[in-house]
Design a protein around this motif. Sequence first.
Motif, PDB file in Angstrom:
ATOM      1  N   LYS A  27       7.332 -45.536  35.588  1.00 51.81           N
ATOM      2  CA  LYS A  27       7.047 -46.922  35.994  1.00 51.81           C
ATOM      3  C   LYS A  27       5.573 -47.269  35.812  1.00 51.81           C
ATOM      4  CE  LYS A  27      10.935 -47.012  39.079  1.00 51.81           C
ATOM      5  NZ  LYS A  27      11.448 -47.184  40.413  1.00 51.81           N
ATOM      6  N   LEU A  28       5.026 -46.889  34.655  1.00 50.55           N
ATOM      7  CA  LEU A  28       3.627 -47.170  34.354  1.00 50.55           C
ATOM      8  C   LEU A  28       3.438 -48.604  33.857  1.00 50.55           C
ATOM      9  CD1 LEU A  28       2.857 -43.820  32.510  1.00 50.55           C
ATOM     10  CD2 LEU A  28       2.245 -44.434  34.854  1.00 50.55           C
ATOM     11  N   ILE A  29       4.382 -49.057  33.035  1.00 52.60           N
ATOM     12  CA  ILE A  29       4.355 -50.412  32.487  1.00 52.60           C
ATOM     13  C   ILE A  29       5.793 -50.921  32.498  1.00 52.60           C
ATOM     14  CG2 ILE A  29       3.872 -51.811  30.422  1.00 52.60           C
ATOM     15  CD1 ILE A  29       1.835 -49.672  29.603  1.00 52.60           C
ATOM     16  N   GLY A  30       5.973 -52.166  32.893  1.00 51.21           N
ATOM     17  CA  GLY A  30       7.306 -52.748  32.961  1.00 51.21           C
ATOM     18  C   GLY A  30       7.947 -52.930  31.590  1.00 51.21           C
ATOM     19  N   GLN A  31       9.261 -52.959  31.562  1.00 59.00           N
ATOM     20  CA  GLN A  31      10.024 -53.098  30.329  1.00 59.00           C
ATOM     21  C   GLN A  31       9.658 -54.379  29.574  1.00 59.00           C
ATOM     22  OE1 GLN A  31      11.981 -50.953  28.762  1.00 59.00           O
ATOM     23  NE2 GLN A  31      12.351 -52.404  27.123  1.00 59.00           N
ATOM     24  N   SER A  32       9.481 -55.463  30.292  1.00 60.19           N
ATOM     25  CA  SER A  32       9.141 -56.722  29.618  1.00 60.19           C
ATOM     26  C   SER A  32       7.781 -56.634  28.923  1.00 60.19           C
ATOM     27  CB  SER A  32       9.157 -57.892  30.602  1.00 60.19           C
ATOM     28  OG  SER A  32       8.175 -57.715  31.601  1.00 60.19           O
ATOM     29  N   TYR A  33       6.842 -55.922  29.527  1.00 59.47           N
ATOM     30  CA  TYR A  33       5.525 -55.750  28.898  1.00 59.47           C
ATOM     31  C   TYR A  33       5.613 -54.829  27.689  1.00 59.47           C
ATOM     32  CZ  TYR A  33       3.399 -58.194  32.816  1.00 59.47           C
ATOM     33  OH  TYR A  33       3.062 -59.139  33.736  1.00 59.47           O
ATOM     34  N   LEU A  34       6.458 -53.824  27.755  1.00 58.50           N
ATOM     35  CA  LEU A  34       6.664 -52.962  26.587  1.00 58.50           C
ATOM     36  C   LEU A  34       7.216 -53.792  25.425  1.00 58.50           C
ATOM     37  CD1 LEU A  34       8.186 -49.722  28.171  1.00 58.50           C
ATOM     38  CD2 LEU A  34       5.943 -49.976  27.104  1.00 58.50           C
ATOM     39  N   GLN A  35       8.130 -54.697  25.729  1.00 61.71           N
ATOM     40  CA  GLN A  35       8.705 -55.571  24.710  1.00 61.71           C
ATOM     41  C   GLN A  35       7.625 -56.466  24.115  1.00 61.71           C
ATOM     42  OE1 GLN A  35      11.518 -54.549  23.730  1.00 61.71           O
ATOM     43  NE2 GLN A  35      12.121 -56.362  22.633  1.00 61.71           N
ATOM     44  N   GLN A  36       6.752 -57.006  24.956  1.00 66.55           N
ATOM     45  CA  GLN A  36       5.667 -57.853  24.471  1.00 66.55           C
ATOM     46  C   GLN A  36       4.737 -57.049  23.557  1.00 66.55           C
ATOM     47  OE1 GLN A  36       4.991 -59.439  28.645  1.00 66.55           O
ATOM     48  NE2 GLN A  36       4.063 -61.054  27.402  1.00 66.55           N
ATOM     49  N   LEU A  37       4.444 -55.818  23.926  1.00 71.09           N
ATOM     50  CA  LEU A  37       3.590 -54.968  23.096  1.00 71.09           C
ATOM     51  C   LEU A  37       4.240 -54.698  21.743  1.00 71.09           C
ATOM     52  CD1 LEU A  37       2.319 -52.447  25.777  1.00 71.09           C
ATOM     53  CD2 LEU A  37       0.929 -54.105  24.526  1.00 71.09           C
ATOM     54  N   ARG A  38       5.545 -54.470  21.731  1.00 69.55           N
ATOM     55  CA  ARG A  38       6.270 -54.240  20.474  1.00 69.55           C
ATOM     56  C   ARG A  38       6.118 -55.415  19.516  1.00 69.55           C
ATOM     57  NH1 ARG A  38      10.335 -52.180  23.905  1.00 69.55           N
ATOM     58  NH2 ARG A  38      10.397 -49.916  23.738  1.00 69.55           N
ATOM     59  N   HIS A  39       6.060 -56.617  20.086  1.00 72.48           N
ATOM     60  CA  HIS A  39       5.986 -57.833  19.279  1.00 72.48           C
ATOM     61  C   HIS A  39       4.557 -58.316  19.060  1.00 72.48           C
ATOM     62  CE1 HIS A  39      10.307 -58.313  19.132  1.00 72.48           C
ATOM     63  NE2 HIS A  39      10.358 -58.092  20.430  1.00 72.48           N
ATOM     64  N   GLY A  40       3.577 -57.537  19.521  1.00 71.65           N
ATOM     65  CA  GLY A  40       2.182 -57.914  19.337  1.00 71.65           C
ATOM     66  C   GLY A  40       1.731 -59.059  20.222  1.00 71.65           C
ATOM     67  N   GLU A  41       2.499 -59.328  21.271  1.00 69.51           N
ATOM     68  CA  GLU A  41       2.152 -60.408  22.191  1.00 69.51           C
ATOM     69  C   GLU A  41       1.220 -59.874  23.275  1.00 69.51           C
ATOM     70  OE1 GLU A  41       5.909 -61.735  23.673  1.00 69.51           O
ATOM     71  OE2 GLU A  41       6.604 -62.353  21.700  1.00 69.51           O
ATOM     72  N   LEU A  42       0.390 -60.759  23.807  1.00 63.05           N
ATOM     73  CA  LEU A  42      -0.541 -60.349  24.846  1.00 63.05           C
ATOM     74  C   LEU A  42       0.187 -60.114  26.163  1.00 63.05           C
ATOM     75  CD1 LEU A  42      -3.542 -62.679  24.067  1.00 63.05           C
ATOM     76  CD2 LEU A  42      -3.244 -60.287  23.469  1.00 63.05           C
ATOM     77  N   VAL A  43      -0.364 -59.201  26.944  1.00 67.48           N
ATOM     78  CA  VAL A  43       0.218 -58.831  28.235  1.00 67.48           C
ATOM     79  C   VAL A  43      -0.766 -59.191  29.343  1.00 67.48           C
ATOM     80  CG1 VAL A  43       1.670 -57.007  27.289  1.00 67.48           C
ATOM     81  CG2 VAL A  43      -0.654 -56.469  27.977  1.00 67.48           C
ATOM     82  N   SER A  44      -0.383 -58.949  30.573  1.00 65.09           N
ATOM     83  CA  SER A  44      -1.222 -59.294  31.723  1.00 65.09           C
ATOM     84  C   SER A  44      -2.473 -58.417  31.771  1.00 65.09           C
ATOM     85  CB  SER A  44      -0.429 -59.107  33.019  1.00 65.09           C
ATOM     86  OG  SER A  44      -0.230 -57.731  33.268  1.00 65.09           O
ATOM     87  N   TRP A  45      -3.460 -58.908  32.521  1.00 62.32           N
ATOM     88  CA  TRP A  45      -4.685 -58.122  32.690  1.00 62.32           C
ATOM     89  C   TRP A  45      -4.399 -56.806  33.411  1.00 62.32           C
ATOM     90  CZ3 TRP A  45      -8.646 -58.596  29.841  1.00 62.32           C
ATOM     91  CH2 TRP A  45      -9.018 -59.826  29.339  1.00 62.32           C
ATOM     92  N   LYS A  46      -3.455 -56.824  34.331  1.00 62.57           N
ATOM     93  CA  LYS A  46      -3.090 -55.591  35.045  1.00 62.57           C
ATOM     94  C   LYS A  46      -2.545 -54.562  34.053  1.00 62.57           C
ATOM     95  CE  LYS A  46      -2.246 -52.890  38.504  1.00 62.57           C
ATOM     96  NZ  LYS A  46      -3.339 -52.008  38.872  1.00 62.57           N
ATOM     97  N   THR A  47      -1.738 -55.009  33.105  1.00 58.37           N
ATOM     98  CA  THR A  47      -1.190 -54.107  32.092  1.00 58.37           C
ATOM     99  C   THR A  47      -2.294 -53.617  31.166  1.00 58.37           C
ATOM    100  OG1 THR A  47       0.947 -55.219  32.216  1.00 58.37           O
ATOM    101  CG2 THR A  47       0.546 -53.849  30.278  1.00 58.37           C
ATOM    102  N   ILE A  48      -3.223 -54.510  30.804  1.00 59.99           N
ATOM    103  CA  ILE A  48      -4.373 -54.098  29.988  1.00 59.99           C
ATOM    104  C   ILE A  48      -5.169 -53.024  30.731  1.00 59.99           C
ATOM    105  CG2 ILE A  48      -6.594 -54.863  29.032  1.00 59.99           C
ATOM    106  CD1 ILE A  48      -4.381 -55.887  27.316  1.00 59.99           C
ATOM    107  N   GLU A  49      -5.345 -53.222  32.030  1.00 64.06           N
ATOM    108  CA  GLU A  49      -6.050 -52.235  32.860  1.00 64.06           C
ATOM    109  C   GLU A  49      -5.336 -50.881  32.808  1.00 64.06           C
ATOM    110  OE1 GLU A  49      -6.916 -51.460  37.587  1.00 64.06           O
ATOM    111  OE2 GLU A  49      -6.613 -53.511  36.916  1.00 64.06           O
ATOM    112  N   THR A  50      -4.021 -50.895  32.938  1.00 66.60           N
ATOM    113  CA  THR A  50      -3.228 -49.661  32.877  1.00 66.60           C
ATOM    114  C   THR A  50      -3.364 -49.006  31.506  1.00 66.60           C
ATOM    115  OG1 THR A  50      -1.644 -50.533  34.478  1.00 66.60           O
ATOM    116  CG2 THR A  50      -0.904 -48.690  33.121  1.00 66.60           C
ATOM    117  N   LEU A  51      -3.303 -49.804  30.450  1.00 67.15           N
ATOM    118  CA  LEU A  51      -3.451 -49.274  29.090  1.00 67.15           C
ATOM    119  C   LEU A  51      -4.814 -48.614  28.912  1.00 67.15           C
ATOM    120  CD1 LEU A  51      -1.876 -52.198  27.046  1.00 67.15           C
ATOM    121  CD2 LEU A  51      -0.882 -49.925  27.428  1.00 67.15           C
ATOM    122  N   CYS A  52      -5.860 -49.267  29.404  1.00 69.50           N
ATOM    123  CA  CYS A  52      -7.210 -48.697  29.292  1.00 69.50           C
ATOM    124  C   CYS A  52      -7.307 -47.379  30.046  1.00 69.50           C
ATOM    125  CB  CYS A  52      -8.250 -49.684  29.821  1.00 69.50           C
ATOM    126  SG  CYS A  52      -8.525 -51.098  28.743  1.00 69.50           S
TER     127      CYS A  52
END
Length: 74
Positions: A27-52
Motif C-alpha cells: 500500500k505504498l501508492i494507490g492503484q489509481s495513481y499507478l494507472q496515472q503513472l502508466r499513462h504519463g499523467e501527473l499524480v498528487s504531491w503526496k504520491t510525488i513525495e512517496t516516489l522521491c
Amino acid sequence: MPIVYKVDVLAELKKRGYTTTRIRKEKLIGQSYLQQLRHGELVSWKTIETLCELLDCQVGDLVEYTKDDSEGVQ
C-alpha cells in the motif's frame, strides 16, 4: 501538458525492486495513481513525495517544466 516526467517512473521503481504487485501489497501508492503513472499523467504531491522517498531523489529528478508553444499567452 507543460509538466512532464523526465524518467519512466514505473521502470525506475522496478529497478529498485518495487514491482507494481509489491507497491499494491505494501500500500505504498494507490492503484489509481499507478494507472496515472502508466499513462504519463501527473499524480498528487503526496504520491510525488512517496516516489522521491522510494527512489531517493528530488522532485526535479522526476518532473520538468517544458514550455508549451501551442497555448496562446495573453
